[in-house]
Enzyme design. Sequence first.
Site, PDB file in Angstrom:
ATOM      1  N   TRP A  52     -52.073  -9.782 -56.995  1.00  0.00           N
ATOM      2  CA  TRP A  52     -53.289 -10.853 -56.199  1.00  0.00           C
ATOM      3  C   TRP A  52     -52.700 -12.781 -56.131  1.00  0.00           C
ATOM      4  CZ3 TRP A  52     -58.120  -9.276 -54.792  1.00  0.00           C
ATOM      5  CH2 TRP A  52     -58.835 -10.121 -54.268  1.00  0.00           C
TER       6      TRP A  52
ATOM      7  N   HIS B  65     -56.357  -0.183 -60.922  1.00  0.00           N
ATOM      8  CA  HIS B  65     -56.607  -0.229 -61.886  1.00  0.00           C
ATOM      9  C   HIS B  65     -58.165  -0.268 -61.774  1.00  0.00           C
ATOM     10  CE1 HIS B  65     -56.971  -3.548 -59.778  1.00  0.00           C
ATOM     11  NE2 HIS B  65     -58.108  -4.347 -59.546  1.00  0.00           N
TER      12      HIS B  65
ATOM     13  N   HIS C  70     -65.737  -8.436 -65.789  1.00  0.00           N
ATOM     14  CA  HIS C  70     -64.272  -8.701 -64.969  1.00  0.00           C
ATOM     15  C   HIS C  70     -65.282 -10.462 -63.992  1.00  0.00           C
ATOM     16  CE1 HIS C  70     -61.678 -10.146 -62.002  1.00  0.00           C
ATOM     17  NE2 HIS C  70     -61.780  -9.204 -61.049  1.00  0.00           N
TER      18      HIS C  70
ATOM     19  N   HIS D 247     -69.223  -6.746 -56.035  1.00  0.00           N
ATOM     20  CA  HIS D 247     -68.765  -6.052 -57.042  1.00  0.00           C
ATOM     21  C   HIS D 247     -70.606  -6.013 -57.617  1.00  0.00           C
ATOM     22  CE1 HIS D 247     -64.636  -7.193 -56.996  1.00  0.00           C
ATOM     23  NE2 HIS D 247     -64.552  -6.577 -57.615  1.00  0.00           N
TER      24      HIS D 247
END
Length: 210
Positions: free
Chosen positions: A20, A54, A60, A161
């Site tokens: 990233w 992952h 997160h 998310h």
Amino acid sequence: MEDRKWIDISQPLTNDIGVWPGDTPFAFRLSFTKEQTGSVNIGQFTTSVHTGTHVDAPYHFDEHGKKVHELDLNLYVGRARVVDVTGCEMVGKEELERFELEGVERLLLKTTDGRDLNRFPEKYTVFRENIGPFLKEKGIRLIGTESPSVDAVDSKTMDAHHSLNDNGVYILENIVLTDVEPGDYELIALPLSIEGADGSPVRAVLRPIG
């Protein structure tokens, strides 16, 4: 039994793996050689927990969300269905409702025909905000994607998310399904038990069912 061998769908962790933008790169080296110790080689590595294949823990993107060591391991082991949505820039209810998903608890999305794992992709498939309610309605609790994230690289609101988390769906990112045909498989993608972590690399593998 030859066709029921385990298939590795993980990205190899190499010193040139794409990460990233701005995140901690992966690096492995020997801290001590057998010549130095007289008996063994001893290696060390540094990495972001979001490098390569992952899982995201809810912590997160949610200060009050579960951390990696609190995740239910049963989510990451069991029957999974692979479906092909290659070519879709976004995936949500509209793209998934054409697939037979009744009874599916783990869904893995094939989103690309292949990519250079040493480079972070310039474009990748992201999820629509309506994906969480749709997957909950179907009884799906784990979603896997070949993309490095379910949201765009510049997203600050992390809508996908949160949509998934709000509907009890957990996230597996950066899988590699290039050579995997759509169908049903056994999945193992266990996170490491990292106390307090917001994510964890996994060794994800599939085995055909039947």
